[in-house]
Design an enzyme around this catalytic site. Structure first.
Site, PDB file in Angstrom:
ATOM      1  N   ASN A   1       9.660 -14.229   5.881  1.00 11.49           N
ATOM      2  CA  ASN A   1      10.502 -13.098   5.516  1.00 11.49           C
ATOM      3  C   ASN A   1      11.449 -13.500   4.388  1.00 11.49           C
ATOM      4  OD1 ASN A   1      11.705 -14.690   7.612  1.00 11.49           O
ATOM      5  ND2 ASN A   1      13.062 -13.036   8.213  1.00 11.49           N
TER       6      ASN A   1
ATOM      7  N   CYS B   1       9.083  -8.460   5.187  1.00  9.36           N
ATOM      8  CA  CYS B   1       8.776  -9.230   6.388  1.00  9.36           C
ATOM      9  C   CYS B   1       7.692 -10.270   6.112  1.00  9.36           C
ATOM     10  CB  CYS B   1       8.302  -8.292   7.487  1.00  9.36           C
ATOM     11  SG  CYS B   1       9.502  -7.049   7.969  1.00  9.36           S
TER      12      CYS B   1
ATOM     13  N   CYS C   1       7.386  -5.338  13.043  1.00 11.89           N
ATOM     14  CA  CYS C   1       8.084  -4.057  12.953  1.00 11.89           C
ATOM     15  C   CYS C   1       7.067  -2.941  12.678  1.00 11.89           C
ATOM     16  CB  CYS C   1       9.149  -4.109  11.853  1.00 11.89           C
ATOM     17  SG  CYS C   1       8.491  -4.064  10.172  1.00 11.89           S
TER      18      CYS C   1
ATOM     19  N   CYS D   1       5.297  -3.093   9.225  1.00  8.67           N
ATOM     20  CA  CYS D   1       4.240  -4.116   9.180  1.00  8.67           C
ATOM     21  C   CYS D   1       3.001  -3.647   9.923  1.00  8.67           C
ATOM     22  CB  CYS D   1       4.746  -5.429   9.760  1.00  8.67           C
ATOM     23  SG  CYS D   1       5.923  -6.263   8.688  1.00  8.67           S
TER      24      CYS D   1
ATOM     25  N   GLU E   1      14.832 -11.907   2.674  1.00  8.90           N
ATOM     26  CA  GLU E   1      15.861 -10.880   2.747  1.00  8.90           C
ATOM     27  C   GLU E   1      16.490 -10.619   1.382  1.00  8.90           C
ATOM     28  OE1 GLU E   1      17.226 -11.572   7.361  1.00  8.90           O
ATOM     29  OE2 GLU E   1      18.585 -12.233   5.783  1.00  8.90           O
TER      30      GLU E   1
ATOM     31  N   GLU F   1       4.952 -10.824   7.767  1.00 13.63           N
ATOM     32  CA  GLU F   1       3.613 -10.269   7.916  1.00 13.63           C
ATOM     33  C   GLU F   1       3.148  -9.582   6.644  1.00 13.63           C
ATOM     34  OE1 GLU F   1       6.363 -10.002   9.861  1.00 13.63           O
ATOM     35  OE2 GLU F   1       5.811  -8.917  11.680  1.00 13.63           O
TER      36      GLU F   1
END
Length: 130
Positions: free
Chosen positions: A42, A53, A86, A89, A44, A55
């Site tokens: 990930n 993310c 999430c 994703c 940010e 994924e």
């Protein structure tokens, strides 16, 4: 590649995460139909909506390299609970691999294995546009 090897590879990505705000690193490893593996972490951003993310990082890397067939995804974190993908994703993964197997681990290395269709029942994908 074994499920455990894919989980282990995803754990190596935790150190590459850029998480100055949440302090919640996530790692992912995506196994392609041809045996290639793409990893992700990930990343940010101060504008939180721009965060990506682990994924989706792995998926976008694979797609950008011409891969379109995926069999298994490992998602790991350091927390006491499993590190579930999430909704964004799940939707991105469903676009390419509704039959994907998802391995979800927690910080102690324990993991569960389930189909993406269970994580995203009644998913919306390319066939939905027909």
């Amino acid at each position: 590649m074994t499920d455990q090897a894919l989980i282990d590879l995803a754990f190596t990505m935790l150190e590459r995460s850029y998480v100055p705000y949440s302090k919640f690193p996530v790692g992912a490893a995506l196994l392609c139909g041809d045996g290639a593996v793409f990893t992700g972490c990930n990343v940010e951003n101060a504008a939180y909506g721009s965060t990506i993310c682990a994924e989706r990082t792995a998926l976008v890397k694979a797609v950008s390299e011409g891969r379109r067939s995926f069999t298994t995804l490992a998602v790991v974190g350091r927390g006491e609970d499993y590190c579930w993908p999430c909704g964004a994703c799940r939707q991105m993964l469903y676009e390419f691999a509704p039959e994907l197997t998802v391995l979800v681990a927690r910080g102690d290395g324990a993991f569960v294995k389930l189909p993406l269709r269970e994580l995203l029942p009644h998913g919306f994908g390319p066939a939905s546009l027909s």
